[in-house]
Design a protein around this motif. Structure first.
Motif, PDB file in Angstrom:
ATOM      1  N   GLY A   1       0.801  -1.224   0.000  1.00 53.95           N
ATOM      2  CA  GLY A   1       0.000   0.000   0.000  1.00 53.95           C
ATOM      3  C   GLY A   1       0.828   1.264   0.000  1.00 53.95           C
ATOM      4  O   GLY A   1       0.606   2.168  -0.804  1.00 53.95           O
ATOM      5  N   MET A   2       1.794   1.336   0.889  1.00 53.55           N
ATOM      6  CA  MET A   2       2.675   2.501   1.013  1.00 53.55           C
ATOM      7  C   MET A   2       3.844   2.086   1.899  1.00 53.55           C
ATOM      8  O   MET A   2       3.652   1.405   2.904  1.00 53.55           O
ATOM      9  CB  MET A   2       1.915   3.678   1.643  1.00 53.55           C
ATOM     10  N   THR A   3       5.044   2.474   1.545  1.00 50.96           N
ATOM     11  CA  THR A   3       6.188   2.094   2.368  1.00 50.96           C
ATOM     12  C   THR A   3       6.230   2.935   3.645  1.00 50.96           C
ATOM     13  O   THR A   3       5.642   4.021   3.720  1.00 50.96           O
ATOM     14  CB  THR A   3       7.515   2.285   1.620  1.00 50.96           C
ATOM     15  N   GLY A   4       6.952   2.424   4.637  1.00 55.91           N
ATOM     16  CA  GLY A   4       7.135   3.195   5.857  1.00 55.91           C
ATOM     17  C   GLY A   4       7.848   4.506   5.602  1.00 55.91           C
ATOM     18  O   GLY A   4       7.580   5.509   6.267  1.00 55.91           O
ATOM     19  N   LEU A   5       8.760   4.515   4.632  1.00 54.26           N
ATOM     20  CA  LEU A   5       9.454   5.754   4.275  1.00 54.26           C
ATOM     21  C   LEU A   5       8.471   6.792   3.758  1.00 54.26           C
ATOM     22  O   LEU A   5       8.535   7.969   4.132  1.00 54.26           O
ATOM     23  CB  LEU A   5      10.525   5.477   3.215  1.00 54.26           C
ATOM     24  N   ASP A   6       7.548   6.355   2.900  1.00 56.68           N
ATOM     25  CA  ASP A   6       6.557   7.288   2.348  1.00 56.68           C
ATOM     26  C   ASP A   6       5.627   7.813   3.439  1.00 56.68           C
ATOM     27  O   ASP A   6       5.272   8.997   3.449  1.00 56.68           O
ATOM     28  CB  ASP A   6       5.740   6.606   1.251  1.00 56.68           C
ATOM     29  N   VAL A   7       5.222   6.924   4.344  1.00 57.84           N
ATOM     30  CA  VAL A   7       4.363   7.351   5.452  1.00 57.84           C
ATOM     31  C   VAL A   7       5.076   8.401   6.295  1.00 57.84           C
ATOM     32  O   VAL A   7       4.502   9.438   6.655  1.00 57.84           O
ATOM     33  CB  VAL A   7       3.962   6.146   6.330  1.00 57.84           C
ATOM     34  N   CYS A   8       6.345   8.149   6.588  1.00 56.13           N
ATOM     35  CA  CYS A   8       7.107   9.080   7.421  1.00 56.13           C
ATOM     36  C   CYS A   8       7.289  10.420   6.719  1.00 56.13           C
ATOM     37  O   CYS A   8       7.155  11.479   7.343  1.00 56.13           O
ATOM     38  CB  CYS A   8       8.456   8.462   7.771  1.00 56.13           C
ATOM     39  N   ARG A   9       7.583  10.389   5.427  1.00 56.43           N
ATOM     40  CA  ARG A   9       7.749  11.644   4.684  1.00 56.43           C
ATOM     41  C   ARG A   9       6.459  12.463   4.697  1.00 56.43           C
ATOM     42  O   ARG A   9       6.487  13.685   4.894  1.00 56.43           O
ATOM     43  CB  ARG A   9       8.166  11.348   3.243  1.00 56.43           C
ATOM     44  N   LEU A  10       5.332  11.805   4.466  1.00 53.68           N
ATOM     45  CA  LEU A  10       4.049  12.506   4.492  1.00 53.68           C
ATOM     46  C   LEU A  10       3.763  13.085   5.874  1.00 53.68           C
ATOM     47  O   LEU A  10       3.285  14.214   6.005  1.00 53.68           O
ATOM     48  CB  LEU A  10       2.926  11.545   4.091  1.00 53.68           C
ATOM     49  N   LEU A  11       4.060  12.296   6.891  1.00 52.40           N
ATOM     50  CA  LEU A  11       3.836  12.748   8.262  1.00 52.40           C
ATOM     51  C   LEU A  11       4.636  14.008   8.553  1.00 52.40           C
ATOM     52  O   LEU A  11       4.108  14.985   9.102  1.00 52.40           O
ATOM     53  CB  LEU A  11       4.225  11.634   9.228  1.00 52.40           C
TER      54      LEU A  11
END
Length: 229
Positions: free
Chosen positions: A57-67
């Protein structure tokens, strides 16, 4: 009770970690996909997030960047990864993670790092801006300002710069910086300190005088408003 979001797609690991967190007095919420984790972060209040790098669905890196882009640095993040090279570590930290752990890991170490980050967040909220000459940094916003230029700092960039500023005029070895800023006993051959010093120089030294971060050849670095050559 502190609430922690665990984003992990491996069911056995997620079950083990959630049960362990609850036994230590935390409230654990779980997401098995990156997009699910991002939705939870937008709609619920957490005190800390633990994100696996590789998720559907989405990588942890992408989640962190969005956050970090949308909510700043108020929420501490620990990244879980099966990849432990310097490049992988830097990639996670540059995405905005406060810390990382390489799988397999000891659960007691994870709890220790969670508690350390929660204590650090509380101390940041009580810390006034730190100023040295024409440079100031703010612990809450993770912004640095030099003269009239304001720049964003990642969590590790902020911690490294704060440490350098609080030890102004002192020569700091790479081993000392690894121990006190990264909280880990790294292989001394890693170049992660040099990588982050380069990032900081690009943000706070390029285009400004005097230079503030100085290389002490064969030893490490020194933060000083005086020329060290």
């Amino acid at each position: 009770m502190k609430r922690i979001l665990l984003a992990e797609d491996e069911e056995n690991i997620a079950d083990f970690v959630c049960r362990g967190l609850e036994s230590f007095g935390f409230e654990a919420d779980r997401a098995s996909r990156g997009d699910e984790a991002w939705e939870k972060l937008q709609t619920k209040d957490y005190d800390l997030a633990v994100l696996d790098i590789r998720m559907p669905g989405m990588t942890g890196l992408d989640v962190c960047r969005l956050l970090r882009r949308q909510q700043g640095y108020a929420l501490p993040v620990i990244m879980l990864t099966a990849l432990g090279t310097t490049d992988d570590i830097v990639l996670g930290l540059q995405a905005g993670a406060d810390d990382y752990m390489v799988k397999p890991f000891k659960f007691t170490e994870l709890v220790a790092r969670i508690n350390a980050l929660l204590r650090r967040v509380e101390s940041y909220r009580q810390t006034p801006p730190l100023t040295c000459g024409d440079l100031s940094i703010d612990a809450v916003s993770h912004k640095a300002k030099r003269q009239d230029t304001e720049v964003d700092l990642s969590t590790k960039e902020y911690r490294l710069l704060e440490y350098l500023m609080r030890h102004e005029g002192q020569t700091l070895t790479r081993r000392q910086l690894l121990r006190d800023v990264w909280d880990k006993d790294f292989d001394t051959n890693t170049n992660v300190v040099d990588v982050y010093v380069r990032y900081l120089r690009q943000k706070i030294d390029e285009g400004f005088e005097p230079k503030l971060i100085h290389t002490i050849v064969g030893v490490g670095y020194c933060f000083s408003r005086e020329d060290r050559l």
